[in-house]
Design an enzyme around this catalytic site. Structure first.
Site, PDB file in Angstrom:
ATOM      1  N   ASP A  54     -27.608 -92.845 -52.229  1.00  0.00           N
ATOM      2  CA  ASP A  54     -27.812 -92.419 -50.851  1.00  0.00           C
ATOM      3  C   ASP A  54     -28.345 -93.624 -50.069  1.00  0.00           C
ATOM      4  OD1 ASP A  54     -28.275 -90.579 -48.608  1.00  0.00           O
ATOM      5  OD2 ASP A  54     -30.386 -90.913 -49.064  1.00  0.00           O
ATOM      6  N   CYS A  74     -29.239 -70.463 -76.949  1.00  0.00           N
ATOM      7  CA  CYS A  74     -28.371 -71.538 -77.434  1.00  0.00           C
ATOM      8  C   CYS A  74     -26.948 -71.323 -76.919  1.00  0.00           C
ATOM      9  CB  CYS A  74     -28.371 -71.576 -78.957  1.00  0.00           C
ATOM     10  SG  CYS A  74     -27.793 -70.028 -79.705  1.00  0.00           S
ATOM     11  N   ASP A  78     -33.170 -89.192 -52.198  1.00  0.00           N
ATOM     12  CA  ASP A  78     -34.582 -88.892 -51.968  1.00  0.00           C
ATOM     13  C   ASP A  78     -34.816 -87.729 -51.022  1.00  0.00           C
ATOM     14  OD1 ASP A  78     -33.712 -90.206 -49.617  1.00  0.00           O
ATOM     15  OD2 ASP A  78     -35.784 -90.748 -49.146  1.00  0.00           O
ATOM     16  N   ASP A 112     -29.945 -84.393 -50.170  1.00  0.00           N
ATOM     17  CA  ASP A 112     -29.372 -84.938 -51.401  1.00  0.00           C
ATOM     18  C   ASP A 112     -29.441 -83.949 -52.564  1.00  0.00           C
ATOM     19  OD1 ASP A 112     -28.921 -87.469 -50.207  1.00  0.00           O
ATOM     20  OD2 ASP A 112     -31.014 -87.990 -50.511  1.00  0.00           O
ATOM     21  N   CYS A 172     -25.317 -68.083 -77.712  1.00  0.00           N
ATOM     22  CA  CYS A 172     -25.702 -66.971 -76.829  1.00  0.00           C
ATOM     23  C   CYS A 172     -24.818 -66.960 -75.588  1.00  0.00           C
ATOM     24  CB  CYS A 172     -27.166 -67.111 -76.408  1.00  0.00           C
ATOM     25  SG  CYS A 172     -28.346 -67.075 -77.768  1.00  0.00           S
TER      26      CYS A 172
END
Length: 765
Positions: free
Chosen positions: A504, A16, A711, A715, A19
């Site tokens: 993109d 968490c 894609d 990227d 931590c």
């Protein structure tokens, strides 16, 4: 001279934000640490420090003292060419001095080197190179080098699963037995369990409390020892109050209700949350693994005049590398012999292969298409373009979002406040509520105790994670129905806050595959449009160039019957020619036609017009006479324009990012009506552009929340850097692994749907 260095450490055991704060606080206590940033999702700590004051072992010891761990790998290398024990000691000293090596032991007798190392700092390939530099030889055992970090994550998942199973074995029968007694299905003494029944429940609850829940006691102790209180303190306190209260009731012979099942259920449910959390975090390195998978395992070198195949890790700067057609280029370099076209789409995202000749650079992990090339290796290992992209993805995944910093600040005071509220709750129910003549079902003490436990447990984020709001479940489920996959609830939440969407170009706005867009015929040639296409496509039957494939595909789509070309000849950088039905046909560029003195003056304006529309003009000549133009372009997807309109209706700014030149980029942008054009962006610059947009201030109040849609492999860093990364499902596995949201259909309209779904879900969240 500055002694500042940076280390990235893979941290284990964090659950968490508290931590994260604990690890950061402990690292910063070390004398010599300048900055320490810990990221929960990637489970990594990035530390800038003075190397004159601190060593790697100091950081590992500090993290361990804080109650967490550093993932390390164990390499066992077989060493040859050692003459005696002195050689073994010399090699051991050399390995021990390497940055990232925790411990090294070399045995002359067994001819083995056992090395404990931190995988984010040094790799097994670098260890083998160090052995070679010391004058010895390592034997390849075959197979991939062990992914030490992944092994540590898998061990954590397995441990959590084993603890969960053990908890369920004892908790399920305990819960059923206790509930059966509460509902009168099992006889009890005035609603209270007999001593035998209490003893039976104690027997079932104890292994859960101290074996399954033992980790929480250890973690809570270490946190308190370090002057902080993490979420494990709440778990330990909540379950312990219920357990030890019940122990006192049982062995003191009191006829009161026991709550052994409450303590066991708390711990087992939290353990379920830990297991699910460990599995989710174990997937954070998928993008890196897929990027590494692009790299070939071997390389073909010319050494001493002979062709030899070696491991990719053995390639050195200056080596002469031979790459045949259809093979992947292993490392970065400069061509010294041969010509070819290279498909760089996996790194640059651009669909058209790039022509390469002597003196041109080639990039590792790209695909050599049609020619045999020899090149000199200029960058190997961590210096290659692929390695730099991997580093960019790691940096983006390891960086801390602004909202995380707020969470860290809150976590520092959260647990003490919760404990204070829990004690206040007990006091109110035990001292104040009885004064109101409230009718208690149990005794005031028992009621106050149970309410205090409820506050401790419900305040724990782990428990809240188990009680994930139904809205999140519905939102992710609905997203799956729409072909939108959210990898975590954080992505679902953040998507609704997006105000800038970066798209993109290649493969996202456009199809990523060239296609014929225009056919222009010359009236002098007296050739019809279909005839011009048929002749050109017949020649291109023998070509592997993507522009030629586009012409051939268009002819096939139109159902034209193609002839067999005779004497096919490809002229790299110019075009192709052949005889078709006894007629000389040439398909090429302006340079090819100028070289053969074929006049195209009447069509110069038409060629310029097509080029201004981001189209490649392929010129066709029949019998050395200009016959027409076939324009080829990476065409826009049918859904792109309407998808961008949908985003504008949602008051979102839309930017297009591409490596194309400004003129070509603006031609595409004009067709789809984007707000901003980011052109001539190199692959390694995409994440920087996203970062710039994120830091831009809007409304004088806050920074942009940026979504990146892409894609390709190139990227991946930008997808990881963005507040929300959305990968096109028809793209590469690397892009999908780097992005928390995947649009499975490849339809760009899914971006607006994802953002809209997030906004509607967040209303109920």
């Amino acid at each position: 001279m500055s002694n500042t260095k940076q280390l990235t450490l893979p941290i284990t055991g964090m659950t968490c934000a508290n931590c994260v704060a604990t690890v950061e606080r402990n690292l910063k206590k070390l004398d010599g640490v300048e900055t320490a940033v810990v990221n929960l999702s990637s489970e990594r700590a990035t530390v800038d420090f003075d190397s004159a004051k601190l060593q790697l072992t100091d950081f590992i010891a500090r993290v361990n003292r804080a109650g967490y761990g550093v993932a390390t790998g164990d390499a066992e290398l077989i060493i040859k060419r050692m003459s005696d024990d002195n050689d073994a000691r010399r090699l051991q000293n050399a390995l021990s001095k390497l940055e990232g090596v925790v411990e090294a032991n070399v045995s002359f007798t067994t001819e083995k080197a056992n090395i404990k190392y931190v995988p984010t700092i040094i790799s097994q390939a670098e260890l083998r190179r160090a052995v070679s530099s010391a004058g010895f030889e390592t034997i390849e055992l075959g197979g991939d080098a062990e992914d030490a970090e992944a092994k540590a994550r898998e061990h954590e998942i397995k441990y959590q699963l084993n603890m969960l199973i053990l908890g369920l074995v004892f908790t399920v029968p305990l819960f059923i037995y206790s509930m059966s007694m509460d509902f009168g299905l099992i006889p009890s003494n005035a609603g209270h369990a007999s001593f035998t029944a209490q003893l039976f429940m104690w027997f079932l609850a104890t292994p859960v409390q101290f074996i399954v829940g033992g980790q929480y006691y250890v973690s809570a102790f270490k946190a308190l020892r370090n002057g902080s209180a993490n979420m494990d303190v709440l778990i330990a306190m909540g379950s312990s109050v219920a357990y030890f209260y019940s122990v006192i009731i049982t062995f003191a012979g009191l006829h009161l209700h026991v709550y052994f099942e409450t303590a066991a259920v708390i711990i087992t449910l939290i353990r379920l949350g830990k297991y699910l959390e460990a599995k989710a975090k174990g997937r954070t390195s998928e993008a890196i693994k897929k990027l590494m998978g692009l790299k070939p395992k071997t390389a073909r070198l010319i050494r001493d005049g002979e062709e030899v195949s070696v491991s990719i890790d053995s390639v050195l700067v200056g080596d002469i590398v031979l790459v045949k057609p259809g093979e992947t280029i292993p490392v970065d370099g400069v061509i010294i012999e041969g010509r070819s076209t290279v498909d760089e789409s996996m790194l640059t995202g651009e669909s058209l292969p790039v022509e390469k000749k002597q003196g041109d650079t080639v990039i590792g992990a790209t695909l050599n298409k049609i020619g045999l090339i020899k090149f000199e290796a200029t960058k190997v290992g961590k210096e290659t373009a692929l390695a730099r992209i991997i580093k960019l993805v790691e940096d983006a995944q390891g960086s801390k979002a602004p909202i995380q910093k707020i969470a860290d600040q809150v976590s520092a005071i959260f647990v003490p406040i919760v404990i204070g509220i829990a004690l206040l709750t007990f006091a109110i129910w035990y001292f104040i509520i009885p004064l109101t003549n409230y009718q208690f079902t149990n005794s005031p003490f028992t009621t106050a105790l149970i309410n205090m436990v409820a506050v401790l447990v419900i305040a724990c984020p782990c428990a809240m994670g188990l009680a994930t709001p139904t809205a999140i479940m519905v939102g992710t489920g609905k997203g799956a129905e729409l072909g939108i996959l959210f990898r975590n609830s954080e992505a679902l939440e953040r998507a609704g806050n997006v105000n800038v969407v970066v798209l993109d170009k290649t493969g996202t706005i456009t199809k990523g595959q060239p296609a014929v867009t225009n056919i222009v015929t010359s009236h002098k040639s007296q050739v019809s449009e279909n005839e011009l296409l048929r002749f050109a496509a017949s020649v291109e039957k023998g070509s592997e160039h993507p522009l030629g494939e586009a012409i051939w595909a268009e002819a096939t789509t139109r159902g034209l019957t193609l002839a067999e070309p005779v004497g096919f000849k490809a002229v790299p950088g110019f075009g192709v020619q052949a005889e078709v039905e006894s007629r000389s046909v040439m398909v090429g560029n302006k340079k090819m036609f100028a070289d053969r003195e074929i006049q195209i003056a009447d069509f110069e304006s038409e060629i310029s017009r097509l080029q201004s529309e981001a189209k490649t003009a392929m010129l066709v000549a029949i019998d050395n006479q200009f016959a027409g133009i076939i324009a080829v372009a990476d065409t826009i997807k049918d859904s792109s324009k309407s998808a961008i309109e949908d985003l504008h209706k949602m008051n979102l700014k839309v930017a297009m990012m591409t490596g194309d030149n400004q003129k070509t980029a603006e031609a595409i942008a004009k067709q789809v009506n984007v707000d901003t054009v980011l052109a001539e962006v190199l692959p390694e610059g995409k994440s920087s552009e996203v970062k710039k947009l994120q830091s831009s201030i809007v409304n004088r109040q806050s920074s942009n929340v940026v979504a990146m849609v892409g894609d390709g492999v190139n990227d991946a860093p930008a997808l990881a850097q963005a507040d929300v990364g959305l990968a096109i499902g028809t793209g590469t596995d690397v892009a999908m692994a780097a992005a928390p949201v995947t649009l499975m259909s490849g339809d760009l309209r899914g971006v607006a749907k994802a953002i809209n779904l997030s906004r509607k879900t967040f209303i109920n969240y």
